[in-house]
Design an enzyme around this catalytic site. Structure first.
Site, PDB file in Angstrom:
ATOM      1  N   GLU A  70      -5.304   1.048   2.741  1.00 33.03           N
ATOM      2  CA  GLU A  70      -4.836   1.176   1.365  1.00 33.03           C
ATOM      3  C   GLU A  70      -3.308   1.388   1.309  1.00 33.03           C
ATOM      4  O   GLU A  70      -2.773   2.255   2.003  1.00 33.03           O
ATOM      5  CB  GLU A  70      -5.569   2.346   0.677  1.00 33.03           C
ATOM      6  CG  GLU A  70      -5.162   2.585  -0.765  1.00 33.03           C
ATOM      7  CD  GLU A  70      -5.364   1.375  -1.660  1.00 33.03           C
ATOM      8  OE1 GLU A  70      -6.438   0.748  -1.579  1.00 33.03           O
ATOM      9  OE2 GLU A  70      -4.451   1.049  -2.428  1.00 33.03           O
ATOM     10  N   THR A  73      -6.154  -4.375  -4.505  1.00 30.38           N
ATOM     11  CA  THR A  73      -7.046  -4.426  -3.333  1.00 30.38           C
ATOM     12  C   THR A  73      -7.955  -5.647  -3.386  1.00 30.38           C
ATOM     13  O   THR A  73      -8.183  -6.309  -2.364  1.00 30.38           O
ATOM     14  CB  THR A  73      -7.946  -3.168  -3.260  1.00 30.38           C
ATOM     15  OG1 THR A  73      -7.157  -2.006  -3.472  1.00 30.38           O
ATOM     16  CG2 THR A  73      -8.632  -3.064  -1.910  1.00 30.38           C
ATOM     17  N   HIS A  91      -3.873   6.227  -1.510  1.00 30.18           N
ATOM     18  CA  HIS A  91      -3.684   5.544  -2.797  1.00 30.18           C
ATOM     19  C   HIS A  91      -2.761   6.386  -3.673  1.00 30.18           C
ATOM     20  O   HIS A  91      -2.833   7.615  -3.661  1.00 30.18           O
ATOM     21  CB  HIS A  91      -5.041   5.346  -3.486  1.00 30.18           C
ATOM     22  CG  HIS A  91      -4.995   4.374  -4.627  1.00 30.18           C
ATOM     23  ND1 HIS A  91      -4.420   4.673  -5.848  1.00 30.18           N
ATOM     24  CD2 HIS A  91      -5.440   3.102  -4.730  1.00 30.18           C
ATOM     25  CE1 HIS A  91      -4.518   3.630  -6.645  1.00 30.18           C
ATOM     26  NE2 HIS A  91      -5.137   2.663  -5.995  1.00 30.18           N
ATOM     27  N   ASP A 145      -3.264  -3.511   2.449  1.00 30.87           N
ATOM     28  CA  ASP A 145      -3.705  -4.397   1.360  1.00 30.87           C
ATOM     29  C   ASP A 145      -2.562  -4.819   0.437  1.00 30.87           C
ATOM     30  O   ASP A 145      -2.518  -5.948  -0.046  1.00 30.87           O
ATOM     31  CB  ASP A 145      -4.903  -3.798   0.582  1.00 30.87           C
ATOM     32  CG  ASP A 145      -4.593  -2.508  -0.158  1.00 30.87           C
ATOM     33  OD1 ASP A 145      -3.535  -1.885   0.080  1.00 30.87           O
ATOM     34  OD2 ASP A 145      -5.439  -2.103  -0.997  1.00 30.87           O
ATOM     35  N   HIS A 146      -1.617  -3.915   0.208  1.00 30.85           N
ATOM     36  CA  HIS A 146      -0.474  -4.207  -0.669  1.00 30.85           C
ATOM     37  C   HIS A 146       0.494  -3.044  -0.584  1.00 30.85           C
ATOM     38  O   HIS A 146       0.191  -2.030   0.041  1.00 30.85           O
ATOM     39  CB  HIS A 146      -0.926  -4.436  -2.121  1.00 30.85           C
ATOM     40  CG  HIS A 146      -1.839  -3.351  -2.625  1.00 30.85           C
ATOM     41  ND1 HIS A 146      -1.393  -2.079  -2.942  1.00 30.85           N
ATOM     42  CD2 HIS A 146      -3.187  -3.321  -2.789  1.00 30.85           C
ATOM     43  CE1 HIS A 146      -2.413  -1.332  -3.310  1.00 30.85           C
ATOM     44  NE2 HIS A 146      -3.528  -2.050  -3.218  1.00 30.85           N
TER      45      HIS A 146
HETATM   46  C1  GP9 Z   1     -10.654   1.323  -5.359  1.00 32.47           C
HETATM   47  C2  GP9 Z   1      -9.672   0.789  -4.352  1.00 32.47           C
HETATM   48  C3  GP9 Z   1      -8.264   0.973  -4.810  1.00 32.47           C
HETATM   49  O1  GP9 Z   1     -11.931   0.838  -5.199  1.00 32.47           O
HETATM   50  O2  GP9 Z   1      -9.957  -0.534  -4.084  1.00 32.47           O
HETATM   51  O3  GP9 Z   1      -7.916   0.049  -5.733  1.00 32.47           O
HETATM   52  P1  GP9 Z   1      -6.458  -0.557  -5.980  1.00 32.47           P
HETATM   53  O4  GP9 Z   1      -5.890   0.179  -7.145  1.00 32.47           O
HETATM   54  O5  GP9 Z   1      -5.613  -0.370  -4.775  1.00 32.47           O
HETATM   55  O6  GP9 Z   1      -6.716  -1.982  -6.276  1.00 32.47           O
HETATM   56 MN    MN Z   2      -5.363  -1.070  -2.830  1.00 24.14          MN
END
Ligand code: GP9
Ligand code: MN
Length: 400
Positions: free
Chosen positions: A38, A80, A196, A255-256
């Site tokens: 994340e 994500t 996150h 992921d980003h």
């Molecule tokens: C929540 C996780 C985080 O299920 O995928 O989401 P994001 O905000 O990073 O897309």
């Molecule tokens: Mn994410």
């Protein structure tokens, strides 16, 4: 799009750069373990804060892995879910919203489907949030996942949760118990969550001191990235104990971005860099680490994007990418003339970057005549348009 123009073969639309590499089939038949890190940006790898490594486990791991330090975040509003979509399908995310929410009933070609077709794999997703978040429950069915372990399948308590939900350490522990019983070969996608925004973590889970920049969000980010690293370390060591490690290939990808422009000053402070468009672009790099137990490490400096993870994995798994339609390029063979395309139309290559319609020479940092970037921008426009047409027209349903 007009149905009459439906594509006949994958070759009609393939970009170049998907050909086989010398690593073709290196991980054929192995379990594929994909771990979505994340909000993890590449700058944390091999970076120390007050003499302490932020990611000691990953830093060791990259020495025994294919490590790609020049891979850019190409996600858009789907965050994500966009990253997952690119890895699974090798298509671009949509210009707005998430494909998961807007087009979950499409016919897609995907890593799960190809693995099931060619190798008798069973496909699993693991994530601690509600099954319906990002419409994953529905989308995973379209993509060919056999089972999705979501929040309801975990023991989630106030004690083992923070921010979005179950913390990475208990999440990975409980996931491993489930993985222990899976038929092999399997593909397992595990989506982490603790790192996150706004990067919250109780003191007892902070294994490193926060940074001391002028931006609190960035200071906390160091602690949550470090916590994630600890979770990964424990996970891999348990995989070894359970005998699941040797026969698996591991893919770790950020992921980003985690630190948005608004807070980026703190990262500039950490890295001792000035705030400018090229440095901002540089911070959009996410780590990509592909680990096959027993391999010798190799840093691969190729400039690429998240979308390219798809074709790279097909290559390693011994599946000819020509078999299906993808806009992903194999990172082992990627042609340097091919730009990395961002959803807003910006592009970056090894030498050039086009940001907000300004063309930069990356080495000198100078803005140069826009014509130097034009051919790359044109490729970008074409690819995004093609990807959008494939998705909005649900055109892959016509490909046998
Ligand atoms: C929540 C996780 C985080 O299920 O995928 O989401 P994001 O905000 O990073 O897309
Ligand atoms: Mn994410």
């Amino acid at each position: 799009a007009d149905e009459k123009v439906a594509i006949k073969t994958a070759e009609d639309v393939q970009p170049d750069g998907i050909r086989r590499s010398e690593n073709f089939g290196l991980a054929q038949g192995k379990n594929l373990v994909l771990i979505s890190l994340e909000s993890t940006q590449n700058f944390v790898i091999n970076k120390q804060i007050n003499g302490e490594e932020i990611t000691p486990f990953l830093n060791d791991l990259v020495k025994e892995s294919f490590y790609f330090p020049n891979i850019y975040d190409q996600t858009a509003q789907g965050k994500t879910s966009d990253a997952e979509f690119m890895v699974d399908t090798g298509l671009y995310p949509l210009p707005s919203g998430s494909v998961n929410v807007r087009r979950p009933e499409n016919h897609f070609e995907s890593l799960p489907k190809v693995l099931k077709r060619t190798g008798d794999y069973k496909i699993f997703a693991f994530h601690g949030n509600d099954a319906s978040f990002w419409n994953r429950d529905q989308m995973y069915q379209s993509l060919g996942y056999d089972h999705y372990f979501s929040k309801k399948d975990y023991k989630v308590t106030e004690e083992n949760s923070v921010n979005y939900g179950i913390k990475d350490i208990p999440f990975l522990k409980q996931s491993l118990k489930k993985m222990n019983n899976l038929p092999e070969p399997f593909m397992a996608k595990l989506i982490l969550m603790t790192n996150h925004f706004p990067f919250l973590l109780e003191d007892k889970d902070q294994f490193i001191s926060p940074a001391d920049t002028s931006v609190e969000v960035v200071n906390r980010y160091i602690t949550t990235v470090n916590y994630q690293d600890k979770a990964l370390e424990q996970f891999i060591s348990s995989m070894k104990e359970k005998g699941l490690y040797e026969n698996s290939i591991f893919v770790f990808y950020g992921d980003h971005y985690g630190i948005s422009r608004k807070y980026e000053q703190g990262v500039h402070e950490l890295l001792g860099q000035e705030q400018n468009p090229l440095n901002h672009l540089d911070l959009q790099k996410i780590p990509l680490i592909i680990h096959i137990p027993g391999q010798t490490g190799k840093e691969i400096k190729t400039v690429g994007g998240e979308i390219d993870i798809h074709a790279t994995l097909l290559d390693l798994l011994g599946i000819p990418a020509e078999e299906h339609i993808t806009l992903s390029r194999n990172l082992f063979t990627r042609n340097e003339e091919q730009p990395v395309v961002f959803r807003n139309g910006d592009i970056v290559t090894e030498k050039y970057a086009s940001i907000d319609r300004k063309c930069y020479n990356k080495e000198s940092g100078e803005v140069i005549e826009t014509s130097a970037c034009e051919k790359y921008l044109e490729i970008g426009r074409q690819e995004l348009q093609l990807s959008d047409e494939l998705i909005f027209g649900d055109l892959l349903r016509f490909v046998k």
